[in-house]
Design a protein around this motif. Structure first.
Motif, PDB file in Angstrom:
ATOM      1  N   GLU A 169      31.298  42.781  54.383  1.00  0.00           N
ATOM      2  CA  GLU A 169      30.513  42.439  55.275  1.00  0.00           C
ATOM      3  C   GLU A 169      31.095  41.761  56.730  1.00  0.00           C
ATOM      4  O   GLU A 169      30.385  42.201  57.730  1.00  0.00           O
ATOM      5  CB  GLU A 169      29.964  41.128  54.608  1.00  0.00           C
ATOM      6  CG  GLU A 169      28.702  40.262  55.267  1.00  0.00           C
ATOM      7  CD  GLU A 169      28.119  39.225  54.621  1.00  0.00           C
ATOM      8  OE1 GLU A 169      26.966  38.361  54.975  1.00  0.00           O
ATOM      9  OE2 GLU A 169      28.677  38.758  53.592  1.00  0.00           O
ATOM     10  N   VAL A 170      32.228  41.214  56.516  1.00  0.00           N
ATOM     11  CA  VAL A 170      32.686  40.833  57.827  1.00  0.00           C
ATOM     12  C   VAL A 170      33.339  41.834  58.634  1.00  0.00           C
ATOM     13  O   VAL A 170      33.321  41.967  59.760  1.00  0.00           O
ATOM     14  CB  VAL A 170      33.944  39.826  57.423  1.00  0.00           C
ATOM     15  CG1 VAL A 170      35.154  40.609  56.959  1.00  0.00           C
ATOM     16  CG2 VAL A 170      33.997  39.080  58.715  1.00  0.00           C
ATOM     17  N   GLU A 171      33.562  43.114  58.002  1.00  0.00           N
ATOM     18  CA  GLU A 171      33.915  44.098  58.915  1.00  0.00           C
ATOM     19  C   GLU A 171      32.932  44.727  59.825  1.00  0.00           C
ATOM     20  O   GLU A 171      33.061  45.026  60.894  1.00  0.00           O
ATOM     21  CB  GLU A 171      34.479  45.345  58.133  1.00  0.00           C
ATOM     22  CG  GLU A 171      35.824  45.146  56.907  1.00  0.00           C
ATOM     23  CD  GLU A 171      36.192  46.256  56.289  1.00  0.00           C
ATOM     24  OE1 GLU A 171      35.632  47.466  56.456  1.00  0.00           O
ATOM     25  OE2 GLU A 171      36.992  46.016  55.641  1.00  0.00           O
ATOM     26  N   GLY A 172      31.666  44.910  59.265  1.00  0.00           N
ATOM     27  CA  GLY A 172      30.442  45.010  60.017  1.00  0.00           C
ATOM     28  C   GLY A 172      30.153  44.183  60.986  1.00  0.00           C
ATOM     29  O   GLY A 172      29.755  44.537  61.999  1.00  0.00           O
ATOM     30  N   LEU A 187      30.155  42.695  66.863  1.00  0.00           N
ATOM     31  CA  LEU A 187      30.761  41.791  67.948  1.00  0.00           C
ATOM     32  C   LEU A 187      31.777  42.708  68.988  1.00  0.00           C
ATOM     33  O   LEU A 187      31.303  42.449  70.271  1.00  0.00           O
ATOM     34  CB  LEU A 187      31.522  40.727  67.492  1.00  0.00           C
ATOM     35  CG  LEU A 187      30.849  39.649  66.725  1.00  0.00           C
ATOM     36  CD1 LEU A 187      32.098  38.665  66.038  1.00  0.00           C
ATOM     37  CD2 LEU A 187      30.061  38.852  67.447  1.00  0.00           C
ATOM     38  N   ALA A 188      32.256  43.626  68.539  1.00  0.00           N
ATOM     39  CA  ALA A 188      33.280  44.310  69.285  1.00  0.00           C
ATOM     40  C   ALA A 188      32.374  45.346  70.238  1.00  0.00           C
ATOM     41  O   ALA A 188      32.543  45.323  71.615  1.00  0.00           O
ATOM     42  CB  ALA A 188      34.030  45.244  68.707  1.00  0.00           C
ATOM     43  N   LYS A 236      42.470  48.663  64.404  1.00  0.00           N
ATOM     44  CA  LYS A 236      41.949  47.517  63.545  1.00  0.00           C
ATOM     45  C   LYS A 236      43.196  46.831  62.578  1.00  0.00           C
ATOM     46  O   LYS A 236      43.735  47.350  62.116  1.00  0.00           O
ATOM     47  CB  LYS A 236      40.863  47.849  62.414  1.00  0.00           C
ATOM     48  CG  LYS A 236      39.813  48.486  63.266  1.00  0.00           C
ATOM     49  CD  LYS A 236      38.537  48.597  62.114  1.00  0.00           C
ATOM     50  CE  LYS A 236      37.233  49.086  63.029  1.00  0.00           C
ATOM     51  NZ  LYS A 236      36.121  49.329  61.991  1.00  0.00           N
ATOM     52  N   GLU A 237      43.165  45.257  62.948  1.00  0.00           N
ATOM     53  CA  GLU A 237      44.318  44.565  62.206  1.00  0.00           C
ATOM     54  C   GLU A 237      43.603  44.537  60.948  1.00  0.00           C
ATOM     55  O   GLU A 237      42.277  44.129  60.775  1.00  0.00           O
ATOM     56  CB  GLU A 237      44.487  43.135  62.878  1.00  0.00           C
ATOM     57  CG  GLU A 237      45.023  43.234  64.242  1.00  0.00           C
ATOM     58  CD  GLU A 237      45.595  41.869  64.602  1.00  0.00           C
ATOM     59  OE1 GLU A 237      45.560  41.178  63.666  1.00  0.00           O
ATOM     60  OE2 GLU A 237      46.032  41.873  65.766  1.00  0.00           O
ATOM     61  N   PRO A 238      44.406  44.188  59.599  1.00  0.00           N
ATOM     62  CA  PRO A 238      43.862  44.169  58.426  1.00  0.00           C
ATOM     63  C   PRO A 238      43.426  42.564  58.469  1.00  0.00           C
ATOM     64  O   PRO A 238      43.910  41.708  59.221  1.00  0.00           O
ATOM     65  CB  PRO A 238      45.112  43.843  57.497  1.00  0.00           C
ATOM     66  CG  PRO A 238      46.083  44.994  58.244  1.00  0.00           C
ATOM     67  CD  PRO A 238      45.784  44.689  59.568  1.00  0.00           C
ATOM     68  N   PHE A 239      42.187  42.203  58.018  1.00  0.00           N
ATOM     69  CA  PHE A 239      41.680  41.033  57.873  1.00  0.00           C
ATOM     70  C   PHE A 239      42.454  39.889  57.110  1.00  0.00           C
ATOM     71  O   PHE A 239      43.103  40.503  56.054  1.00  0.00           O
ATOM     72  CB  PHE A 239      40.401  40.829  57.185  1.00  0.00           C
ATOM     73  CG  PHE A 239      39.129  41.386  58.128  1.00  0.00           C
ATOM     74  CD1 PHE A 239      38.599  40.382  59.044  1.00  0.00           C
ATOM     75  CD2 PHE A 239      38.659  42.703  58.104  1.00  0.00           C
ATOM     76  CE1 PHE A 239      37.750  40.766  59.899  1.00  0.00           C
ATOM     77  CE2 PHE A 239      37.927  43.167  59.097  1.00  0.00           C
ATOM     78  CZ  PHE A 239      37.467  42.147  59.781  1.00  0.00           C
ATOM     79  N   ASP A 240      42.863  38.814  57.406  1.00  0.00           N
ATOM     80  CA  ASP A 240      43.452  37.600  56.671  1.00  0.00           C
ATOM     81  C   ASP A 240      42.302  36.757  56.123  1.00  0.00           C
ATOM     82  O   ASP A 240      41.383  36.392  56.631  1.00  0.00           O
ATOM     83  CB  ASP A 240      44.338  36.825  57.482  1.00  0.00           C
ATOM     84  CG  ASP A 240      45.335  37.636  58.018  1.00  0.00           C
ATOM     85  OD1 ASP A 240      45.878  38.401  57.346  1.00  0.00           O
ATOM     86  OD2 ASP A 240      45.810  37.573  59.248  1.00  0.00           O
ATOM     87  N   ALA A 285      40.873  41.362  63.793  1.00  0.00           N
ATOM     88  CA  ALA A 285      40.793  41.858  65.330  1.00  0.00           C
ATOM     89  C   ALA A 285      40.699  43.343  65.360  1.00  0.00           C
ATOM     90  O   ALA A 285      41.165  44.013  64.532  1.00  0.00           O
ATOM     91  CB  ALA A 285      41.884  41.168  66.083  1.00  0.00           C
ATOM     92  N   VAL A 286      40.248  43.845  66.488  1.00  0.00           N
ATOM     93  CA  VAL A 286      40.502  45.135  66.771  1.00  0.00           C
ATOM     94  C   VAL A 286      40.753  45.239  68.394  1.00  0.00           C
ATOM     95  O   VAL A 286      40.761  44.248  69.089  1.00  0.00           O
ATOM     96  CB  VAL A 286      38.849  45.784  66.973  1.00  0.00           C
ATOM     97  CG1 VAL A 286      38.404  45.784  65.404  1.00  0.00           C
ATOM     98  CG2 VAL A 286      38.018  45.156  67.905  1.00  0.00           C
TER      99      VAL A 286
END
Length: 560
Positions: free
Chosen positions: A500-503, A508-509, A525-529, A547-548
């Motif tokens: 969900e947060v990836e989309g 936002l980007a 794309k940085e891996p999510f923490d 982040a992207v």
């Protein structure tokens, strides 16, 4: 097809280049009028003599306007109001400007701990904000809270209060910089507001002048991180150090895509240095430092030193001093004082300038009885060596700093077998005159750029847009923020999001790119923490960071 114009405003000369599909069509070099940058830009553009100006796709400008305004203290007065809260006292930091502290506290998660005291706000009228001055010259106020990048509540409340009393007040808020580090965020907000009048006047004049010629061409400004943004979308402070950034990008347009190089750009006033690792510019992990101000401006790992081809040579009892300033052009080019350019011309290292005048300029440093060819040759050689020593000293210092950068350490891991003795690429108006001496002193390969005298203009023309969108999400507090824009909002998704947060970050980007009027492609794309928030042995939410990025670079290489 692509038709791009790059213009680099240097301290001495302004260079321009017109490029069609990677081929240089026209170039120009004009004297910089430091008090009229717009006229300088137009003069450089006209000198290109472009047949079909309507065919130009983009004009990108590298300018020292904001950098010089800050270093010369020519910025508008700004009142700095701080919500410093508890913890480290504000006066424990070396603020280079005065400030006024107010009560009210937000914690590191963005929760309100103590509301502001509006009785303090009422006293601001007797502090520095005077109605009489506002009507004639609108005042500038920067409002910065210690953790406003997590919650902008107090900043917006105070801004609303002040606008009711002073409708013409120009207000900037710290949360718009969106990143941690209260000190740097405060100074970034202060400086950006202080230079905004100057920058926006320049932007209006430039856009008006171009439009008056019926040239409907997008105009972009080169940023410190090597990217460009449209003239009207740029935060003025982001344009500092665009000259050194142009030097690095100019080298990229002439190098192989996998080359690692130290870049040395020798101008008339300063020498700029940077580093390219396997075809990618090295980014600094810290914000830019300008004068006594620490900022949050993203920047390439570059440095400028005050030595150039037009640096003043002054006679002393011991010989001469190479000063850290210029007083116009070299003696051999009609100036009034001798410079390293005169030494280059006397030794035959460059072909421009009057050889007889170069000799006269150097002779003025020597006693009458020593004005012989032998002593003149020794003096000219010593001048070149002194200039080279200054540059090499700066390179050695920078090497140590570069090796401590996180991006450099990652590169070392990914390229364990690559030779770390980089070759040096030299460009700029004074490059040809010191390349041999610099190579001898460094004891490493030194190469003169193929288009060294217009390298910065090439870098500006071929720069691509950089892009960063960094999300900080607290699902328990249902709050999110974007570091680059300061955007803050409410999270309506689940407490433990994954796909969900990836989309959400992608959305936002795209929205951020649309606001900036730029096209993003090939983003990293940085891996999510994901950090769990635990209360009473139960996970009640998560802190999520992702982040992207679109890294700095150029759209292609110059075709020889």
């Amino acid at each position: 097809m692509s038709n791009r114009v790059g213009i680099d405003v240097g301290g001495t000369y302004t260079d321009a280049a017109f490029i069609h599909d990677g081929h240089i069509q026209h170039t120009a070099k004009v004297l910089t009028q430091s008090e009229n940058i717009v006229e300088t830009l137009l003069n450089a553009f006209d000198t290109l003599k472009i047949d079909d100006e309507q065919a130009i796709d983009q004009i990108t400008v590298s300018t020292t306007l904001v950098t010089n305004a800050i270093l010369q203290n020519r910025i508008s007065p700004v009142d700095l109001l701080l919500f410093s809260g508890n913890g480290m006292r504000a006066d424990a930091l070396m603020w280079p400007v005065s400030y006024h502290e107010l009560s009210g506290e937000i914690d590191f998660r963005g929760r309100e701990i103590e509301p502001p005291d509006q009785r303090e706000w009422a006293k601001l009228k007797s502090y520095d904000l005077h109605e009489s001055s506002l009507s004639e010259n609108p005042a500038h106020v920067a409002i910065v809270g210690k953790f406003s990048h997590r919650n902008k509540l107090h900043e917006e409340q105070l801004a609303g209060y002040l606008r009711q009393s002073y409708p013409s007040l120009k207000i900037a808020m710290g949360h718009e910089w969106g990143q941690a580090n209260f000190y740097r965020r405060g100074l970034s907000t202060y400086l950006n507001l202080g230079v905004s009048d100057l920058y926006h006047q320049f932007a209006r004049q430039l856009q008006t002048a171009v439009s008056a010629r019926k040239i409907n061409v997008p105009i972009s400004i080169l940023k410190a991180d090597g990217g460009n943004l449209p003239l009207a979308k740029l935060r003025p402070l982001d344009s500092i150090y665009s000259g050194p950034a142009a030097s690095v990008l100019g080298a990229l347009t002439q190098n192989e895509t996998t080359t690692s190089s130290i870049i040395v750009d020798i101008g008339g006033t300063t020498t700029d240095m940077g580093l390219i690792l396997s075809g990618a510019p090295l980014l600094s992990s810290k914000g830019a430092q300008i004068g006594s101000f620490s900022t949050l401006v993203r920047t390439l790992a570059v440095r400028s030193i005050p030595v150039g081809g037009d640096s003043v040579l002054r006679a002393t009892d011991q010989g001469f001093i190479l000063e850290a300033y210029r007083l116009g052009p070299a003696y051999c080019l009609g100036g009034n004082v001798p410079t390293p350019t005169d030494a280059m011309r006397y030794l035959g290292l460059i072909s421009y300038g009057d050889e007889q005048l170069a000799e006269e300029g150097l002779a003025s440093i020597l006693p009458q009885e020593r004005r012989t060819p032998q002593f003149l040759h020794e003096l000219a050689t010593a001048v070149i060596n002194t200039m080279v020593d200054r540059i090499v000293e700066a390179i050695d210092s920078l090497k140590r700093e570069w090796q401590e950068e996180p991006a450099y350490k990652v590169w070392e891991v990914l390229h364990p077998h690559e030779n770390h003795t980089f070759h040096t690429l030299v460009s700029g108006g004074g490059a040809r005159g010191i390349t041999a001496a610099l190579g001898k002193r460094l004891r490493t390969p030194v190469q003169l750029g193929c288009f060294s005298e217009i390298s910065n203009a090439l870098g500006a023309a071929m720069a691509r847009s950089t892009f960063d969108c960094t999300l900080h999400l607290d699902t328990y507090l249902k709050q999110y923020g974007v570091a680059e824009t300061g955007e803050q909002g409410t999270w309506t998704g689940s407490l433990r999001p994954y796909h969900e947060v990836e989309g959400f970050l992608d959305t936002l980007a795209r929205q951020q790119a649309a606001r900036y009027d730029i096209t993003i492609q090939d983003v990293e794309k940085e891996p999510f923490d994901f950090f769990p928030i635990v209360q009473g042995y139960k996970t009640v939410g998560q802190i999520v960071r992702g982040a992207v990025h679109q890294r700095p670079g150029v759209i292609g290489r110059i075709i020889r």
